[in-house]
Design a protein around this motif. Structure first.
Motif, PDB file in Angstrom:
ATOM      1  N   ALA A   1      32.143  34.962 101.858  1.00  0.00           N
ATOM      2  CA  ALA A   1      33.489  35.326 102.335  1.00  0.00           C
ATOM      3  C   ALA A   1      34.555  34.801 101.380  1.00  0.00           C
ATOM      4  CB  ALA A   1      33.715  34.769 103.739  1.00  0.00           C
ATOM      5  N   LEU A   2      34.408  33.556 100.947  1.00  0.00           N
ATOM      6  CA  LEU A   2      35.429  32.953 100.086  1.00  0.00           C
ATOM      7  C   LEU A   2      35.421  33.567  98.688  1.00  0.00           C
ATOM      8  CD1 LEU A   2      35.142  29.200 101.136  1.00  0.00           C
ATOM      9  CD2 LEU A   2      36.933  30.818 101.749  1.00  0.00           C
ATOM     10  N   ARG A   3      34.201  33.781  98.130  1.00  0.00           N
ATOM     11  CA  ARG A   3      34.125  34.343  96.765  1.00  0.00           C
ATOM     12  C   ARG A   3      34.659  35.774  96.731  1.00  0.00           C
ATOM     13  NH1 ARG A   3      29.123  31.353  96.004  1.00  0.00           N
ATOM     14  NH2 ARG A   3      28.046  33.041  97.076  1.00  0.00           N
ATOM     15  N   VAL A   4      34.250  36.569  97.712  1.00  0.00           N
ATOM     16  CA  VAL A   4      34.663  37.983  97.700  1.00  0.00           C
ATOM     17  C   VAL A   4      36.166  38.087  98.004  1.00  0.00           C
ATOM     18  CG1 VAL A   4      34.263  40.264  98.718  1.00  0.00           C
ATOM     19  CG2 VAL A   4      32.335  38.763  98.231  1.00  0.00           C
ATOM     20  N   SER A   5      36.660  37.279  98.929  1.00  0.00           N
ATOM     21  CA  SER A   5      38.099  37.292  99.235  1.00  0.00           C
ATOM     22  C   SER A   5      38.912  36.956  97.991  1.00  0.00           C
ATOM     23  CB  SER A   5      38.464  36.270 100.314  1.00  0.00           C
ATOM     24  OG  SER A   5      37.737  36.528 101.463  1.00  0.00           O
ATOM     25  N   ALA A   6      38.418  35.992  97.211  1.00  0.00           N
ATOM     26  CA  ALA A   6      39.139  35.615  95.994  1.00  0.00           C
ATOM     27  C   ALA A   6      39.094  36.736  94.956  1.00  0.00           C
ATOM     28  CB  ALA A   6      38.546  34.335  95.412  1.00  0.00           C
ATOM     29  N   GLY A   7      37.997  37.471  94.909  1.00  0.00           N
ATOM     30  CA  GLY A   7      37.833  38.512  93.884  1.00  0.00           C
ATOM     31  C   GLY A   7      38.562  39.812  94.179  1.00  0.00           C
TER      32      GLY A   7
ATOM     33  N   ASP B   1      29.063  43.660  92.715  1.00  0.00           N
ATOM     34  CA  ASP B   1      29.195  45.110  92.902  1.00  0.00           C
ATOM     35  C   ASP B   1      30.224  45.410  94.007  1.00  0.00           C
ATOM     36  OD1 ASP B   1      28.662  47.808  92.618  1.00  0.00           O
ATOM     37  OD2 ASP B   1      27.008  47.775  94.073  1.00  0.00           O
ATOM     38  N   ALA B   2      30.200  44.621  95.075  1.00  0.00           N
ATOM     39  CA  ALA B   2      31.145  44.845  96.191  1.00  0.00           C
ATOM     40  C   ALA B   2      32.584  44.665  95.699  1.00  0.00           C
ATOM     41  CB  ALA B   2      30.862  43.875  97.329  1.00  0.00           C
ATOM     42  N   ILE B   3      32.804  43.622  94.903  1.00  0.00           N
ATOM     43  CA  ILE B   3      34.164  43.366  94.398  1.00  0.00           C
ATOM     44  C   ILE B   3      34.583  44.490  93.456  1.00  0.00           C
ATOM     45  CG2 ILE B   3      35.554  41.797  92.965  1.00  0.00           C
ATOM     46  CD1 ILE B   3      33.800  39.493  94.125  1.00  0.00           C
ATOM     47  N   CYS B   4      33.663  44.900  92.554  1.00  0.00           N
ATOM     48  CA  CYS B   4      34.002  45.959  91.579  1.00  0.00           C
ATOM     49  C   CYS B   4      34.350  47.256  92.298  1.00  0.00           C
ATOM     50  CB  CYS B   4      32.825  46.245  90.657  1.00  0.00           C
ATOM     51  SG  CYS B   4      32.662  45.016  89.414  1.00  0.00           S
ATOM     52  N   GLN B   5      33.507  47.658  93.240  1.00  0.00           N
ATOM     53  CA  GLN B   5      33.786  48.910  93.946  1.00  0.00           C
ATOM     54  C   GLN B   5      35.049  48.776  94.808  1.00  0.00           C
ATOM     55  OE1 GLN B   5      30.768  51.539  95.430  1.00  0.00           O
ATOM     56  NE2 GLN B   5      29.154  50.049  94.976  1.00  0.00           N
ATOM     57  N   GLY B   6      35.203  47.625  95.432  1.00  0.00           N
ATOM     58  CA  GLY B   6      36.394  47.400  96.271  1.00  0.00           C
ATOM     59  C   GLY B   6      37.680  47.511  95.471  1.00  0.00           C
ATOM     60  N   ASN B   7      37.637  47.000  94.233  1.00  0.00           N
ATOM     61  CA  ASN B   7      38.850  47.002  93.401  1.00  0.00           C
ATOM     62  C   ASN B   7      39.051  48.299  92.619  1.00  0.00           C
ATOM     63  OD1 ASN B   7      39.668  44.466  94.178  1.00  0.00           O
ATOM     64  ND2 ASN B   7      38.625  43.423  92.489  1.00  0.00           N
TER      65      ASN B   7
END
Ligand code: ADP
Length: 504
Positions: free
Chosen positions: A442-448, A418-424
């Motif tokens: 940190a690594l997964r979200v940074s990559a996404g 959800d964080a990645i979707c909303q961030g993007n």
């Protein structure tokens, strides 16, 4: 009203010397004159802290732009081509030293003309000097390759300068943006015509004097002042400009690309807007996260292309975070830029002030909740209270459009996806941040995240050694670091057939 008649082309002679090394920016500007402008149009410079006229500055007309381009061309084809890479590096290092020697003067001019707090302005000058020195170091390390194709040929590449580079910079970091542009262009052997923003031309004009003092040959760096639609457009449409490097709004970025297409297909790099997500997970060190979220949005009064204007907080800590963030925001010192304690000065201009207040009204009318701020600060100058909106929906204007002021929106998220979707969920992709104690998160979200820079447990951690630039509609190309050299060189392949090699 004091008339400051500094204008183009800036490698010309000054009627009176600028009082370099003095701290008194006001008297320094009063005594500064350059006489060799052709255009008689002048624009008033307003002090954003008190709305009073500081001085006026000549705008470069089309003819002035042409003179500056011709000077840059003459120098590129002539004397500058004979300066060794080491020589270019030394000139940049000398310029960096002059920035440091004149730190107080340059910072005071930034505070006066832009409104930024003096402590931040001094930081800008220090970073500018570091950037110029860093690219001075690169000047003699720009190398080609030998490429082996077969025994009968010797192939190599040369990284050659592009030529005359037009550079157009914004008003939010007048000298820092100037240095980000000048450093790599000069290191790579180009010549430059640089246009400052119409709101903040003063420090670039004083820096022009430092260029002369550093010993740059005439015509290598030409500084011009003026508006975008006139001076900027003359530069972007000029048939003898080989490249445009631009930092500013996405709207104008599109016009720059169009100008290139309509003229000589000059190369274009763009550093544009942003609507960057700042994401805080339940397990983040909350004090650290709040400090960086606060810095992420309110630094430079929110006038940063990478401002962390969309704050997403995981549901487990959301209420606590909002309360603590409001308390932190209330501690930001808003006021006189010349007070060393000031964190937030005025917005740069009436236009920006009105634009930001318009977004605040829009947020209210769309149904978002004001947690703090939402009004003008004081009665004089373009000051705006630091403002937090909650109850924001993804499609609201305040969530989608770049406000470029001390205004942020805060929303909840459930998990990493959800964080990645909303961030993007934005057309921009300049920067983003993740706050968490879990390295895997940190690594997964940074990559996404689709952004040119992702900060972890920090924000606005821009450094001259680290590439900076945008995904999606946030730009084309990268500034800073080694990556910026690619913006200012072109590859030439030389292929030599050995004597007596068989014909094929
Ligand atoms: P902002 O909206 O924050 O003022 P802009 O993108 O309008 O940002 O301006 C950034 C820089 O681009 C300034 O130096 C401005 O003068 C210049 N500029 C604006 N419009 C044009 C244009 N049409 N062509 C070239 N330069 C422009």
């Amino acid at each position: 009203m004091t008339s400051v008649t500094l204008s183009t082309p800036i490698t010309g002679e000054y009627e009176q010397p600028i009082g370099l090394g003095q701290f008194n920016a006001r008297s320094t500007l009063r005594r500064s004159r350059v006489s060799n402008h052709l255009n008689s149009q002048k624009s008033s410079q307003i002090n954003p802290s008190n709305e009073e006229v500081l001085c006026s500055v000549y705008e470069a007309g089309e003819k002035d732009v042409d003179i500056a381009v011709q000077a840059a061309r003459k120098s590129f084809e002539g004397p500058w081509a004979h300066v060794t890479p080491e020589g270019r590096g030394k000139l940049l290092v000398k310029l960096a030293e002059l920035f440091e020697e004149n730190l107080n003067l340059l910072a005071a001019i930034e505070s006066l003309n832009n409104g930024k707090g003096i402590a931040l302005a001094k930081g800008d000058i220090t970073h500018s000097a570091s950037c110029l020195r860093y690219y001075g170091g690169w000047a003699d390390k720009i190398e080609g390759k030998v490429i082996d194709t077969d025994p009968e040929r010797f192939n190599y590449t040369r990284q050659e300068p592009i030529g005359v580079c037009g550079q157009i910079i914004p008003w939010n970091f007048p000298l820092l943006m100037w240095s980000w542009k000048i450093g790599p262009a000069i290191a790579c052997g180009n010549t430059v015509v640089i246009k400052s923003a119409e709101q903040t031309p003063l420090s670039a004009l004083v820096a022009a004097k430092l260029i002369v003092k550093a010993g740059f040959p005439p015509g290598v760096i030409n500084v011009i002042s003026g508006f975008g639609k006139t001076t900027g457009s003359a530069l972007t449409h000029h048939m003898d400009v080989d490249k445009i490097a631009f930092t500013g709004s996405t709207v104008v970025g599109r016009q720059i690309l169009k100008a290139s297409a309509e003229s000589n297909l000059k190369k274009v790099t763009l550093e544009l807007g942003g609507k960057s997500p700042n994401i805080v997970f339940n397990d983040a060190d909350i004090d650290n996260a709040i400090a960086w979220v606060n810095y992420g949005i309110y630094y430079n009064h929110g006038q940063c292309c990478c401002a962390g204007s969309r704050i997403f907080v995981q549901e487990g800590i959301y209420e606590k975070f909002v309360e603590r963030f409001k308390e932190r925001t209330a501690k930001n010192v808003v006021g006189d830029p010349f007070d060393p304690k000031t964190f937030q000065g005025p917005q740069v201009s009436k236009v920006q002030f009105d634009r930001i207040m318009g977004y605040i009204e829009q947020g209210k009318s769309e149904g978002a909740t004001i947690e703090t701020g939402g009004s003008r600060h004081g009665t004089k100058g373009y000051f705006i209270q630091p403002t937090i909106f909650s109850n924001v929906q993804p499609n609201m204007k305040i969530m989608q459009e770049e406000i470029f002021g001390p205004v942020c929106s805060i929303a909840k998220f459930t998990n990493e996806v959800d964080a990645i979707c909303q961030g993007n969920n934005t057309t921009y992709g300049l920067a983003a941040a993740v706050h968490t104690a879990n390295l895997n998160t940190a690594l997964r979200v940074s990559a996404g995240l689709k952004a040119g820079t992702v900060w972890v447990n920090t924000y606005n951690s821009v450094h001259h050694q680290l590439p900076f630039g945008g995904y999606k509609e946030s730009g084309i190309g990268r500034e800073l670091g080694e990556a910026a050299l690619a913006n200012y060189t072109q590859t030439k392949t030389v292929s030599i057939r050995l004597t007596n090699a068989p014909f094929y």
